[in-house]
Design a protein around this motif. Structure first.
Motif, PDB file in Angstrom:
ATOM      1  N   PHE A  94       0.686  -1.406  -0.199  1.00 44.57           N
ATOM      2  CA  PHE A  94      -0.095   0.001   0.024  1.00 44.57           C
ATOM      3  C   PHE A  94       0.781   0.900   0.060  1.00 44.57           C
ATOM      4  CE2 PHE A  94      -1.967  -3.504   2.099  1.00 44.57           C
ATOM      5  CZ  PHE A  94      -3.442  -3.700   1.985  1.00 44.57           C
ATOM      6  N   ASN A 124      -8.444  -1.307   4.526  1.00 39.70           N
ATOM      7  CA  ASN A 124      -8.578  -2.054   5.420  1.00 39.70           C
ATOM      8  C   ASN A 124      -7.298  -1.931   5.692  1.00 39.70           C
ATOM      9  OD1 ASN A 124      -7.091  -0.654   7.382  1.00 39.70           O
ATOM     10  ND2 ASN A 124      -8.623  -1.223   9.012  1.00 39.70           N
ATOM     11  N   PRO A 125      -6.020  -1.660   5.146  1.00 42.14           N
ATOM     12  CA  PRO A 125      -5.544  -0.574   4.578  1.00 42.14           C
ATOM     13  C   PRO A 125      -5.857   0.058   3.030  1.00 42.14           C
ATOM     14  CG  PRO A 125      -3.494  -1.014   5.712  1.00 42.14           C
ATOM     15  CD  PRO A 125      -4.308  -2.226   5.658  1.00 42.14           C
ATOM     16  N   GLY A 126      -6.183   0.926   2.565  1.00 41.88           N
ATOM     17  CA  GLY A 126      -6.327   1.210   1.081  1.00 41.88           C
ATOM     18  C   GLY A 126      -7.547   2.182   1.157  1.00 41.88           C
ATOM     19  N   ALA A 129      -8.375   5.064   6.067  1.00 41.38           N
ATOM     20  CA  ALA A 129      -7.049   5.869   6.486  1.00 41.38           C
ATOM     21  C   ALA A 129      -7.223   6.989   4.929  1.00 41.38           C
ATOM     22  CB  ALA A 129      -6.188   5.941   7.081  1.00 41.38           C
ATOM     23  N   GLU A 130      -6.365   6.383   4.273  1.00 38.41           N
ATOM     24  CA  GLU A 130      -6.067   6.957   2.750  1.00 38.41           C
ATOM     25  C   GLU A 130      -6.923   7.530   1.935  1.00 38.41           C
ATOM     26  OE1 GLU A 130      -5.499   3.702   4.094  1.00 38.41           O
ATOM     27  OE2 GLU A 130      -3.704   3.063   3.160  1.00 38.41           O
ATOM     28  N   THR A 148      -7.984   6.934  12.865  1.00 33.62           N
ATOM     29  CA  THR A 148      -9.266   5.680  12.003  1.00 33.62           C
ATOM     30  C   THR A 148      -9.176   4.769  12.635  1.00 33.62           C
ATOM     31  OG1 THR A 148      -7.043   5.997  10.706  1.00 33.62           O
ATOM     32  CG2 THR A 148      -8.382   6.971   9.768  1.00 33.62           C
ATOM     33  N   PHE A 191      -0.263  -2.116   9.025  1.00 34.60           N
ATOM     34  CA  PHE A 191      -0.846  -0.708   9.658  1.00 34.60           C
ATOM     35  C   PHE A 191       0.297   0.878  10.136  1.00 34.60           C
ATOM     36  CE2 PHE A 191      -3.811  -4.484  11.491  1.00 34.60           C
ATOM     37  CZ  PHE A 191      -4.494  -3.957  10.236  1.00 34.60           C
ATOM     38  N   GLN A 193       1.984   1.372   7.057  1.00 33.74           N
ATOM     39  CA  GLN A 193       0.925   1.567   5.291  1.00 33.74           C
ATOM     40  C   GLN A 193       0.035   2.820   5.562  1.00 33.74           C
ATOM     41  OE1 GLN A 193       2.846  -1.338   2.579  1.00 33.74           O
ATOM     42  NE2 GLN A 193       2.522  -2.861   4.460  1.00 33.74           N
ATOM     43  N   ALA A 194      -0.841   1.942   6.581  1.00 30.51           N
ATOM     44  CA  ALA A 194      -1.893   2.874   6.156  1.00 30.51           C
ATOM     45  C   ALA A 194      -1.457   4.226   6.949  1.00 30.51           C
ATOM     46  CB  ALA A 194      -3.264   2.098   7.381  1.00 30.51           C
ATOM     47  N   HIS A 253      -4.121   4.759  13.707  1.00 31.07           N
ATOM     48  CA  HIS A 253      -4.431   3.548  12.941  1.00 31.07           C
ATOM     49  C   HIS A 253      -4.477   2.471  13.823  1.00 31.07           C
ATOM     50  CE1 HIS A 253      -6.152   2.448   9.563  1.00 31.07           C
ATOM     51  NE2 HIS A 253      -5.980   0.967   9.937  1.00 31.07           N
TER      52      HIS A 253
END
Length: 326
Positions: A94, A124-126, A129-130, A148, A191, A193-194, A253
């Protein structure tokens, strides 16, 4: 998740399935349509990655269960990229730079060598949050912390290897190392990465990621789809990562996987929540609604991941070689 993504491909006239890699021996040798509960396709599932590498495919949808260690699929993904296939993952890639510049550089080099693109997507991820939190921040003149939170009811997940192995349910809490254990390392990487993806989208430079995990024991014996969770063993996990800037937790997160929806810590709370401590402050919540026809076992979150993957395919195929932030 993999079956939901497979069905999304088979049901969309824009796409043609040319290969299917499976991890379970019970699926190998079967027609992809049979596995997906669709008409026969002529594509026979294989466990031999060499067969997949030899295919003339535009894109590979990478939908395995989480690996332990988290980078356990990297070697296969790099081979796919170097064979000239774009790759979209639902479990990783991600925001590779959040795991270190050297890590991202290795993946990017493989993508460029194959002239293709690597991306990760999902809810989530993806997404939460993003995309959602990143858009919500636009309403704030300033922000001190962006939270989040996700709560996932896992009671209907049927795979005992996944539930008791990968996710850690039913374990004695003292056996799970929340600092440097296998589960902690996996979810730190996932997470971060999120949090890193959100930070990149709002122009916030982070100095570090801070893990802050917790376990919740079962108050009584719980009989769930995957088996029995005895009282006192792990019935919920909280995987939480903070994004640190200037010594301050600017992004939080949090993901909660639960096996007791009546637990007061989680009962009645939304699937997703975004809370911004800022000017103005902001709080948003969202729930997925199960609208599937009666008898269909696909869960709302599986449909949602498949939708994110389907949306990503044309963008990734048309993208420049390297890493893509979706």
């Amino acid at each position: 998740m993999g079956k939901a993504c497979l069905r999304a491909v088979l049901d969309d006239p824009r796409f043609r399935l040319v290969g299917l890699f499976v991890y379970g021996s019970g699926k190998a040798g079967r027609d992809a349509g049979d596995i997906a509960r669709r008409p026969a396709t002529g594509v026979i599932a294989t466990r031999d990655i060499e067969e997949i590498l030899a295919l003339d495919a535009d894109v590979v949808l990478h939908c395995p269960m989480l690996a332990a260690p988290y980078d356990g699929h990297d070697a296969d993904v790099r081979r796919l990229l170097e064979s000239g296939k774009n790759v979209i993952s639902i479990n990783n890639y991600f925001e590779p730079a959040a795991l270190g510049a050297d890590h991202a550089a290795v993946l990017e080099a493989s993508a460029r060598r194959g002239g293709v693109t690597l991306a990760g997507t999902g809810v989530n991820p993806g997404w939460i949050a993003e995309r959602m939190a990143a858009n919500a921040v636009a309403l704030c003149l300033e922000h001190r912390n962006i939270l989040t939170r996700e709560i996932i009811d896992c009671t209907s997940v049927p795979n005992p290897d996944y539930v008791f192995g990968v996710l850690g349910f039913g374990a004695d809490p003292v056996t799970i190392d929340l600092q440097d254990g296998a589960l902690a390392r996996t979810f730190n990487a996932m997470f971060s990465q999120a949090a890193g993806g959100l930070a990149a989208r709002i122009g916030l430079s982070l100095d570090a990621f801070e893990p802050d995990h917790a376990l919740h024991p079962a108050r009584e014996d719980l009989q769930v789809a995957a088996g029995l969770i005895p009282a006192g063993t792990v019935a919920a996990t909280t995987w939480r990562v903070h994004g640190i800037a200037g010594g301050v937790r600017r992004i939080t997160h949090e993901v909660n996987w639960i096996m007791d929806p009546t637990d007061p810590a989680f009962a009645g709370k939304p699937h997703w929540e975004i809370a911004i401590d800022g000017l103005p402050g902001l709080r948003m919540s969202a729930d997925l609604i199960d609208t599937a026809p009666e008898g269909l076992r696909t869960k709302p979150e599986q449909f949602a991941v498949a939708a994110m993957v389907r949306e990503a395919i044309p963008r990734v195929v048309a993208g420049e070689p390297g890493l893509m932030r979706l």
